[in-house]
Design a protein around this motif. Structure first.
Motif, PDB file in Angstrom:
ATOM      1  N   VAL A  20      -4.472  12.481 -10.173  1.00  0.00           N
ATOM      2  CA  VAL A  20      -4.024  12.804 -11.530  1.00  0.00           C
ATOM      3  C   VAL A  20      -4.501  11.670 -12.436  1.00  0.00           C
ATOM      4  O   VAL A  20      -4.154  10.509 -12.218  1.00  0.00           O
ATOM      5  CB  VAL A  20      -2.497  12.947 -11.627  1.00  0.00           C
ATOM      6  N   SER A  21      -5.301  11.994 -13.436  1.00  0.00           N
ATOM      7  CA  SER A  21      -5.924  10.968 -14.267  1.00  0.00           C
ATOM      8  C   SER A  21      -5.018  10.493 -15.392  1.00  0.00           C
ATOM      9  O   SER A  21      -3.999  11.111 -15.699  1.00  0.00           O
ATOM     10  CB  SER A  21      -7.222  11.501 -14.876  1.00  0.00           C
TER      11      SER A  21
ATOM     12  N   ALA B 164      -8.378   4.339 -15.728  1.00  0.00           N
ATOM     13  CA  ALA B 164      -7.625   3.228 -16.306  1.00  0.00           C
ATOM     14  C   ALA B 164      -6.265   3.104 -15.635  1.00  0.00           C
ATOM     15  O   ALA B 164      -5.828   2.023 -15.250  1.00  0.00           O
ATOM     16  CB  ALA B 164      -7.463   3.425 -17.808  1.00  0.00           C
ATOM     17  N   TYR B 165      -5.588   4.239 -15.485  1.00  0.00           N
ATOM     18  CA  TYR B 165      -4.391   4.339 -14.656  1.00  0.00           C
ATOM     19  C   TYR B 165      -4.360   5.760 -14.113  1.00  0.00           C
ATOM     20  O   TYR B 165      -4.610   6.723 -14.833  1.00  0.00           O
ATOM     21  CB  TYR B 165      -3.105   3.989 -15.413  1.00  0.00           C
ATOM     22  N   ALA B 166      -4.120   5.878 -12.829  1.00  0.00           N
ATOM     23  CA  ALA B 166      -4.192   7.185 -12.181  1.00  0.00           C
ATOM     24  C   ALA B 166      -3.322   7.190 -10.930  1.00  0.00           C
ATOM     25  O   ALA B 166      -3.061   6.136 -10.332  1.00  0.00           O
ATOM     26  CB  ALA B 166      -5.636   7.530 -11.817  1.00  0.00           C
ATOM     27  N   LEU B 167      -2.883   8.381 -10.556  1.00  0.00           N
ATOM     28  CA  LEU B 167      -2.086   8.567  -9.337  1.00  0.00           C
ATOM     29  C   LEU B 167      -2.960   9.231  -8.276  1.00  0.00           C
ATOM     30  O   LEU B 167      -3.726  10.150  -8.586  1.00  0.00           O
ATOM     31  CB  LEU B 167      -0.862   9.435  -9.622  1.00  0.00           C
TER      32      LEU B 167
ATOM     33  N   THR C 215      -8.471  -4.231  -9.890  1.00  0.00           N
ATOM     34  CA  THR C 215      -7.625  -3.122  -9.465  1.00  0.00           C
ATOM     35  C   THR C 215      -6.234  -3.638  -9.135  1.00  0.00           C
ATOM     36  O   THR C 215      -6.084  -4.641  -8.427  1.00  0.00           O
ATOM     37  CB  THR C 215      -8.207  -2.429  -8.221  1.00  0.00           C
ATOM     38  N   VAL C 216      -5.217  -2.953  -9.643  1.00  0.00           N
ATOM     39  CA  VAL C 216      -3.829  -3.192  -9.268  1.00  0.00           C
ATOM     40  C   VAL C 216      -3.304  -1.913  -8.635  1.00  0.00           C
ATOM     41  O   VAL C 216      -3.373  -0.844  -9.258  1.00  0.00           O
ATOM     42  CB  VAL C 216      -2.954  -3.569 -10.485  1.00  0.00           C
ATOM     43  N   LEU C 217      -2.819  -1.993  -7.407  1.00  0.00           N
ATOM     44  CA  LEU C 217      -2.217  -0.850  -6.725  1.00  0.00           C
ATOM     45  C   LEU C 217      -0.713  -1.029  -6.668  1.00  0.00           C
ATOM     46  O   LEU C 217      -0.227  -2.122  -6.354  1.00  0.00           O
ATOM     47  CB  LEU C 217      -2.746  -0.734  -5.292  1.00  0.00           C
ATOM     48  N   PHE C 218       0.023   0.035  -6.945  1.00  0.00           N
ATOM     49  CA  PHE C 218       1.474   0.044  -6.763  1.00  0.00           C
ATOM     50  C   PHE C 218       1.834   1.109  -5.736  1.00  0.00           C
ATOM     51  O   PHE C 218       1.360   2.249  -5.824  1.00  0.00           O
ATOM     52  CB  PHE C 218       2.203   0.373  -8.067  1.00  0.00           C
ATOM     53  N   GLY C 219       2.671   0.768  -4.785  1.00  0.00           N
ATOM     54  CA  GLY C 219       3.219   1.778  -3.907  1.00  0.00           C
ATOM     55  C   GLY C 219       4.219   2.631  -4.672  1.00  0.00           C
ATOM     56  O   GLY C 219       5.055   2.106  -5.403  1.00  0.00           O
ATOM     57  N   VAL C 220       4.130   3.958  -4.530  1.00  0.00           N
ATOM     58  CA  VAL C 220       5.053   4.867  -5.234  1.00  0.00           C
ATOM     59  C   VAL C 220       5.867   5.674  -4.221  1.00  0.00           C
ATOM     60  O   VAL C 220       7.095   5.584  -4.182  1.00  0.00           O
ATOM     61  CB  VAL C 220       4.286   5.804  -6.187  1.00  0.00           C
ATOM     62  N   ILE C 221       5.200   6.476  -3.406  1.00  0.00           N
ATOM     63  CA  ILE C 221       5.853   7.240  -2.338  1.00  0.00           C
ATOM     64  C   ILE C 221       5.093   6.935  -1.050  1.00  0.00           C
ATOM     65  O   ILE C 221       3.866   6.963  -1.041  1.00  0.00           O
ATOM     66  CB  ILE C 221       5.830   8.751  -2.621  1.00  0.00           C
TER      67      ILE C 221
ATOM     68  N   SER D 276      -3.933  10.644   6.740  1.00  0.00           N
ATOM     69  CA  SER D 276      -2.527  11.043   6.866  1.00  0.00           C
ATOM     70  C   SER D 276      -2.387  12.128   7.933  1.00  0.00           C
ATOM     71  O   SER D 276      -3.361  12.757   8.336  1.00  0.00           O
ATOM     72  CB  SER D 276      -2.010  11.569   5.527  1.00  0.00           C
ATOM     73  N   ARG D 277      -1.147  12.327   8.363  1.00  0.00           N
ATOM     74  CA  ARG D 277      -0.854  13.337   9.369  1.00  0.00           C
ATOM     75  C   ARG D 277      -0.105  14.516   8.748  1.00  0.00           C
ATOM     76  O   ARG D 277       0.372  14.433   7.610  1.00  0.00           O
ATOM     77  CB  ARG D 277      -0.022  12.722  10.493  1.00  0.00           C
ATOM     78  N   GLU D 278       0.006  15.570   9.492  1.00  0.00           N
ATOM     79  CA  GLU D 278       0.686  16.776   9.021  1.00  0.00           C
ATOM     80  C   GLU D 278       2.110  16.434   8.585  1.00  0.00           C
ATOM     81  O   GLU D 278       2.854  15.750   9.290  1.00  0.00           O
ATOM     82  CB  GLU D 278       0.721  17.827  10.134  1.00  0.00           C
ATOM     83  N   GLY D 279       2.498  16.919   7.399  1.00  0.00           N
ATOM     84  CA  GLY D 279       3.852  16.737   6.896  1.00  0.00           C
ATOM     85  C   GLY D 279       4.092  15.419   6.180  1.00  0.00           C
ATOM     86  O   GLY D 279       5.195  15.187   5.665  1.00  0.00           O
ATOM     87  N   GLU D 280       3.093  14.556   6.120  1.00  0.00           N
ATOM     88  CA  GLU D 280       3.266  13.261   5.470  1.00  0.00           C
ATOM     89  C   GLU D 280       2.909  13.333   3.984  1.00  0.00           C
ATOM     90  O   GLU D 280       2.107  14.169   3.553  1.00  0.00           O
ATOM     91  CB  GLU D 280       2.388  12.201   6.148  1.00  0.00           C
ATOM     92  N   VAL D 281       3.512  12.429   3.201  1.00  0.00           N
ATOM     93  CA  VAL D 281       3.226  12.329   1.769  1.00  0.00           C
ATOM     94  C   VAL D 281       3.069  10.854   1.407  1.00  0.00           C
ATOM     95  O   VAL D 281       3.918  10.024   1.754  1.00  0.00           O
ATOM     96  CB  VAL D 281       4.353  12.943   0.904  1.00  0.00           C
ATOM     97  N   ARG D 282       1.991  10.568   0.729  1.00  0.00           N
ATOM     98  CA  ARG D 282       1.756   9.209   0.231  1.00  0.00           C
ATOM     99  C   ARG D 282       1.201   9.310  -1.179  1.00  0.00           C
ATOM    100  O   ARG D 282       0.268  10.066  -1.435  1.00  0.00           O
ATOM    101  CB  ARG D 282       0.765   8.459   1.121  1.00  0.00           C
ATOM    102  N   VAL D 283       1.782   8.553  -2.113  1.00  0.00           N
ATOM    103  CA  VAL D 283       1.296   8.513  -3.494  1.00  0.00           C
ATOM    104  C   VAL D 283       1.196   7.060  -3.926  1.00  0.00           C
ATOM    105  O   VAL D 283       2.143   6.285  -3.742  1.00  0.00           O
ATOM    106  CB  VAL D 283       2.229   9.271  -4.467  1.00  0.00           C
ATOM    107  N   SER D 284       0.054   6.691  -4.463  1.00  0.00           N
ATOM    108  CA  SER D 284      -0.113   5.341  -5.004  1.00  0.00           C
ATOM    109  C   SER D 284      -0.583   5.427  -6.446  1.00  0.00           C
ATOM    110  O   SER D 284      -1.182   6.421  -6.871  1.00  0.00           O
ATOM    111  CB  SER D 284      -1.112   4.532  -4.169  1.00  0.00           C
ATOM    112  N   LEU D 285      -0.283   4.387  -7.203  1.00  0.00           N
ATOM    113  CA  LEU D 285      -0.662   4.289  -8.608  1.00  0.00           C
ATOM    114  C   LEU D 285      -1.648   3.143  -8.755  1.00  0.00           C
ATOM    115  O   LEU D 285      -1.431   2.060  -8.206  1.00  0.00           O
ATOM    116  CB  LEU D 285       0.578   4.023  -9.464  1.00  0.00           C
ATOM    117  N   THR D 286      -2.737   3.364  -9.476  1.00  0.00           N
ATOM    118  CA  THR D 286      -3.690   2.286  -9.720  1.00  0.00           C
ATOM    119  C   THR D 286      -3.797   1.986 -11.207  1.00  0.00           C
ATOM    120  O   THR D 286      -3.765   2.899 -12.043  1.00  0.00           O
ATOM    121  CB  THR D 286      -5.102   2.615  -9.197  1.00  0.00           C
TER     122      THR D 286
END
Length: 278
Positions: free
Chosen positions: A94-95, A137-140, A165-171, A218-228
């Motif tokens: 997501v931009s 510039a910032y994206a998920l 680059t700055v990464l933030f852990g979200v989910i 990632s594996r089945e059923g997993e969710v990961r979201v990061s913000l940059t």
């Protein structure tokens, strides 16, 4: 409704929007202030330099700011643009253009004067915001299907200066790992491998041209979201580099319609000089 009443209605809406933006900006900057109250910039600057322009903090954002990001990431799930490049990456993005429209708190966090000043202390560089037509510039970034990943790469700067680059852990309900290699651009030092699984609220900072890195599948059923967040030392970009950057973003991340529509709008607004200073 009379013309005068219509004008007053528009003006009132603009004032309300301005007040909301100012409130979100103050809230975001206050959250960064609380985060920085726990940090020792001199010590972290030393770690950053020793590690070849890389820093990892397992705890950075305060809980309320992290929760705002989690809520935003969940709300933006319907907006995710899926992408797949055989042998290199699969996932969703997501931009900043969609974020600006639907979750502006993230944009205010990106523009936080306190965050930028702190990043300048750590990197030793004068940092600027990425231009408004840069969707990175910032994206998920979303890993929501089995096999979502990104292969080994650098965050190559197409700008005339450096890009950080700055990464933030979200989910992070996943087994995904951020693998990296330090000092790969320094012939005087041996490459140093490392890995982190950064949780919600964690921060990773690095010079995009110096850190070789990947995210494991990632594996089945997993969710990961990061913000940059991306910051630059010079926001100018040569036209041919802008075209290459736009093509990469359209194919690998955000889709042609969003990338090139915004690029054309920016070019028209700037007299045809897409990629100029913000």
């Amino acid at each position: 409704m009379s013309v005068q009443a219509e004008e007053e209605h528009v003006a009132a809406n603009m004032r309300a929007a301005g007040a909301q933006s100012a409130a979100q900006s103050a809230e975001a900057d206050a959250a960064i202030g609380r985060a920085l109250g726990k940090q020792d910039p001199d010590r972290l600057r030393g770690e950053y330099v020793d590690q070849g322009s890389f820093l990892y903090l397992s705890e950075f954002l305060p809980p309320e700011a992290t929760q705002r990001l989690i809520d935003a990431a969940n709300a933006l799930m319907p907006e995710v643009n899926r992408n797949f490049i055989p042998g290199h990456k699969a996932g969703g993005s997501v931009s900043r253009h969609t974020i600006d429209r639907l979750q502006p708190y993230i944009a205010e966090l990106y523009r936080s004067p306190k965050l930028i000043a702190w990043l300048e202390k750590i990197t030793g560089d004068r940092l600027q915001l990425s231009p408004e037509n840069d969707p990175h510039a910032y994206a998920l970034y979303y890993y929501t299907r089995a096999g979502d990943h990104i292969g080994w790469h650098y965050d190559t700067s197409y700008y005339d200066g450096r890009r950080y680059t700055v990464l933030f852990g979200v989910i992070d309900d996943s087994s995904c790992i951020l693998d990296y290699e330090l000092h790969t651009r320094d012939a005087s030092k041996t490459d140093e491998p490392g890995a982190v699984q950064y949780p919600p609220g964690a921060l990773v900072l690095f010079d995009g041209d110096k850190l070789r890195h990947r995210v494991t599948p990632s594996r089945e059923g997993e969710v990961r979201v990061s913000l940059t967040f991306e910051y630059v030392t010079n926001p100018n970009m040569r036209p041919w580099r802008r075209f290459i950057s736009n093509m990469k973003d359209a194919i690998a991340y955000f889709g042609f319609r969003q990338v090139f529509r915004k690029a054309l709008q920016s070019a028209r607004a700037g007299g045809g000089k897409a990629g100029g200073p913000a």
